[in-house]
Scaffold this active site. Structure first.
Site, mmCIF file in Angstrom:
data_model
loop_
_atom_site.group_PDB
_atom_site.id
_atom_site.type_symbol
_atom_site.label_atom_id
_atom_site.label_comp_id
_atom_site.label_asym_id
_atom_site.label_seq_id
_atom_site.Cartn_x
_atom_site.Cartn_y
_atom_site.Cartn_z
ATOM 1 C CE LYS A 103 -3.861 -2.386 2.043
ATOM 2 N NZ LYS A 103 -4.552 -2.864 3.232
ATOM 3 C CD GLN A 150 -3.516 -4.754 6.117
ATOM 4 O OE1 GLN A 150 -3.400 -3.761 5.408
ATOM 5 N NE2 GLN A 150 -4.170 -5.830 5.723
ATOM 6 C CG ASP A 191 -9.800 -0.737 4.218
ATOM 7 O OD1 ASP A 191 -9.448 -0.883 3.028
ATOM 8 O OD2 ASP A 191 -9.113 -1.101 5.189
#
Ligand code: NAD
Length: 284
Positions: A52, A96, A119
């Site tokens: 990322k 994460q 997200d």
């Protein structure tokens, strides 16, 4: 022989577009910034975060990494999220997954400001996805829809079968296919006669995380087969749910693992970071 949908290539085209948009924002004095929190030492998570950050570097988005020890307390984690929520130079925040078991992931997700939830896991954004008016797009399912669009494939009127019902892949995937007027069936670990259902699919999305779950006899001739999963084979190599070598002979389109859905998910995350910038700068 199926046409292989090259996720890496499509994603790289998308990243080029994001690069241009970031450049334009920077010319206006706005530097998009994505904050990534990682807790503990999960090796796979470390790779995802590294990737990322690399994507951010490619498109010119500033990336901040907060690497917290495995014994971080819930309060420390939640306080960090709140601090990032209040930091106007940070546009996107993600934590994460997975995080260590002693931590409450739900509370962490609920603490992320919905405007910075790149997200799209916050219940507010999940609700928007359900209604179909969301600003943020669920990264992996949207990556799949982009692949279909790129190949000129519409779900409208098609029989779509999604294997998996997780909150991050299966459920939002089904909603996006439904939003495009597909007739959607969701299968899961308790589904009976899976092959009977999958054989009916014009579009089959596999997201069970079970290696070799989908064999050639389960696929209709000419079907579009999208393999979301990322498993490891006996040699430790990345593979999906689909027996690629055999299914490739039957399907009309197929995605590889690696090089399929994975890069698309990452590209959508970059797009979502830009969406966050646009939403936040509109408000200010
Ligand atoms: P999950 O474990 O949360 O969900 C798996 C789902 O599959 C469950 O709903 C379960 O009911 C179903 N399932 C399990 N075994 C089954 C079986 N034998 N038959 C039918 N259904 C079965 O996993 P997830 O987070 O949804 O991820 C799924 C896979 O996708 C994993 O391999 C994960 O690594 C991968 N993934 C890939 C990306 C990407 O960018 N490519 C992103 C997220 C997840």
């Amino acid at each position: 022989m199926a046409k292989i949908i090259d996720g890496k290539k499509i994603a790289s085209e998308m990243l080029s577009e994001v690069f241009m948009e970031v450049k334009a924002l920077k010319e206006k004095g706005i530097e998009p910034c994505l904050a990534v929190i990682i807790v503990g030492d999960d090796p796979a998570s470390k790779v995802y975060v590294k990737n990322k950050k690399a994507d951010c570097g490619l498109v010119g988005i500033r990336s901040l990494e907060f690497s917290l020890p495995a014994d971080t307390t819930q309060k420390e984690l939640v306080d960090l999220v709140k601090k990032l929520n209040n930091d106007r130079s940070v546009h996107g925040i993600l934590c994460q997954s997975p995080i260590p078991k002693h931590l409450d992931e739900k509370e962490v997700i609920n603490t992320i400001s919905p405007e910075k939830d790149v997200d799209a896991f916050h219940p507010v954004n999940v609700g928007h996805i359900m209604i179909g008016d969301g600003a943020f797009l669920p990264c992996t399912p949207t990556g799949v829809m982009e692949m279909l669009r790129h190949e000129g494939i519409s779900a409208e009127g098609k029989r779509c079968v999604v294997i998996g019902r997780s909150n991050i892949v299966g459920k939002p995937m089904s909603l996006l296919l439904l939003a495009q007027n597909g007739t959607v069936t969701i299968c899961h670990s308790k589904t009976k006669n899976l092959p009977e259902i999958t054989r009916d699919a014009d579009i089959l999305v596999c997201a069970a995380g079970v290696r070799n779950l989908v064999t050639a006899d389960m696929v209709k001739e000419g079907a579009v087969v999208i393999d979301v999963s990322m498993n490891r084979n006996d040699e430790g190599k990345l593979c999906g749910d689909v027996d690629f070598a055999e299914v490739e002979k039957v399907a009309g389109y197929i995605t590889p693992v690696p090089g399929g859905v994975g890069p698309m998910t990452r590209a959508i995350l970059m797009k979502n970071t830009l969406t966050a910038v646009k939403n936040l700068t509109k408000q200010n």
